[in-house]
Design an enzyme around this catalytic site. Structure first.
Site, PDB file in Angstrom:
ATOM      1  N   PRO A 367     -68.513  39.355 -40.117  1.00  0.00           N
ATOM      2  CA  PRO A 367     -69.272  40.191 -39.178  1.00  0.00           C
ATOM      3  C   PRO A 367     -70.705  39.698 -39.036  1.00  0.00           C
ATOM      4  CG  PRO A 367     -69.187  41.243 -41.305  1.00  0.00           C
ATOM      5  CD  PRO A 367     -68.377  39.975 -41.429  1.00  0.00           C
ATOM      6  N   HIS A 391     -69.842  35.596 -45.759  1.00  0.00           N
ATOM      7  CA  HIS A 391     -69.225  36.920 -45.579  1.00  0.00           C
ATOM      8  C   HIS A 391     -69.908  37.702 -44.466  1.00  0.00           C
ATOM      9  CE1 HIS A 391     -72.672  38.781 -47.430  1.00  0.00           C
ATOM     10  NE2 HIS A 391     -72.067  39.909 -47.707  1.00  0.00           N
TER      11      HIS A 391
END
EC number: 6.5.1.8
Length: 463
Positions: A367, A391
């Site tokens: 994201p 991440h």
């Protein structure tokens, strides 16, 4: 010692050696048999004393057997003079984060490591840090939020509904998601995870089970979120099972809640007691996986990871029930965890603290921020990164800096420009607090292929 009338002299009479094994035995029985008959407890201890080898690896009595079979003297470990091999991906990484990795690479158990392009400093191993070690696990290398996780559900609902029926989706997030320490659902799903005997085998898990049940299906504070948005697959994808196109999706980010946090805090303390290190490396204290405590933490960590997955499953179940539609595909991954993996023909323990597993063909989600599109990726299995990727976008400013730099007005302008609805949230998670996701992705083209995007539209966070 509650109702258990047992003293060190009783164990000496049984034949226990006059060393640390007595203290260990008293502590273990205190935690597990406080209300049992003293004669019965003595008979159990007597059997362990006679047959300690048979109790090695036992989740309740293994620690006693280990103390009987080994020396109890604890000596300070020394760091190696040279670092284990490493690789850094990306340029926008602070010296503090690099220094944290460099220290970890000097541990005598370290095999190698890497920094992902979203890396920034943390406790122990930096966020975005990857560390491979031999036959040991570092609780702070996993982190306090064990099994922190991304989960994307792709539904068969037309993506146009997000604008045409926005009120419906906002209401679903308001009524069916819970955040922070104090919010929880009135009704709880009966999940198989609570039937596992692991909860009764390790005292701390037994104590935390009620908390885990209460917090099932909820999300943490900080950067944790649940959101509706637009999924776009860039090509037909047999692995996902969907053709190229746009879809309505639910994306969530959270971990193992208070359950995992208390497990982490307990074993961080235990590791520090068992593994004294020089001051600069104290947060890298490890537990040997050949010991009872190492096995105990490994078992608890895996349960916490499964619990985090179950929480996401429950969150998505509640939302799909509220808005309708059917699940077409689901993509999910941990990013605060340790795995047993084979690298260079040898089994190692790979810690990914804020790093996404990116083995060859492995799907993952990276994201960005509450306004920018994140990415659905497929790993390339890059050996230099130990099969890992970033991440997220990673923080450009710390939470304290963000509070002083950004106002609610700044956030509202950013949200309006991208047509995003935000429920909750604060300046700590301002979109401007994060690195440019395009720069981060450009730094890891050797690690992952981009196969799709997720653009947030309605975002729910803690206040």
């Amino acid at each position: 010692m509650a109702n258990l009338k047992l003293k060190g002299k009783d164990l000496l009479k049984l034949g226990f050696p006059n060393n640390q094994s007595i203290n260990v035995a008293l502590e273990v029985m205190k935690r597990n048999y406080a209300t049992k008959n003293t004669a019965y407890v003595k008979s159990v201890l007597e059997d362990i004393l006679k047959n300690p080898v048979q109790y090695e690896g036992h989740l309740t009595f293994g620690q006693i057997a280990e103390a009987l079979l080994s020396s109890t003297k604890t000596e300070k470990r020394q760091l190696n003079a040279l670092r284990a091999p490493y690789h850094i991906f990306g340029d926008d990484i602070t010296e503090e984060a690099k220094t944290q990795l460099y220290t970890a690479l000097k541990l005598p158990i370290s095999v190698g490591g890497a920094l992902m392009p979203d890396a920034h400093s943390g406790y122990g191993l930096p966020i975005g840090g990857v560390l491979a070690v031999e036959n040991a696990v570092i609780p702070y290398g996993v982190g306090l939020d064990i099994g922190c996780r991304m989960c994307l559900s792709i539904l068969d609902i037309p993506v146009s509904y997000l604008s045409g029926a926005r009120d419906k989706y906002e209401k679903a997030l308001m009524e069916h998601t819970k955040f922070g320490m104090y919010e929880h659902h009135k009704s709880h799903v009966e999940h198989e995870i609570f039937d596992r005997d692991t909860f009764s085998l390790i005292p701390i898990l037994k104590r935390l089970k009620d908390k885990a049940i209460k917090q099932m299906g909820t999300s943490g504070s900080g950067n944790h979120f649940v959101e509706f948005g637009e999924v776009e697959l860039l090509a037909d994808d047999p692995q996902i099972g969907l053709p190229k196109g746009k879809y309505l999706g639910i994306l969530s980010h959270s971990g193992s809640r208070g359950f995992g946090a208390e497990i982490a805090q307990y074993y961080v303390r235990v590791a520090a007691e068992q593994c004294p290190l020089p001051k600069e490396a104290q947060q890298f204290a490890w537990l040997d996986l050949s010991t009872h405590l190492g096995l105990e933490y490994w078992t608890a960590m895996n349960l916490a990871g499964d619990y985090a997955s179950a929480c996401h499953e429950d969150i998505h179940r509640r939302l799909i029930r509220a808005v309708g539609g059917r699940l077409r595909a689901r993509i999910e991954n941990h990013h605060n965890f340790a795995w047993k993996e084979i690298h260079d023909g040898k089994e190692v323990i790979v810690h990914r603290k804020g790093a996404t597993p990116a083995g060859e063909g492995v799907l993952g989600i990276i994201p960005a921020s509450m306004t920018e599109a994140g990415y659905i990726v497929r790993g390339k299995g890059n050996a230099e990164s130990f099969d890992s990727a970033s991440h997220g976008a990673g923080r450009a400013f710390s939470r304290n800096e963000s509070r002083s730099r950004f106002t609610s007005s700044d956030i509202k302008k950013a949200l309006k420009a991208k047509d995003i609805t935000l429920i909750g949230g604060n300046a700590e998670e301002a979109p401007m607090a994060y690195k440019n996701i395009e720069t981060v992705m450009a730094s890891q083209t050797d690690l992952v292929d981009i196969i799709g995007t997720f653009q947030p539209r309605i975002v729910r966070m803690d206040k």
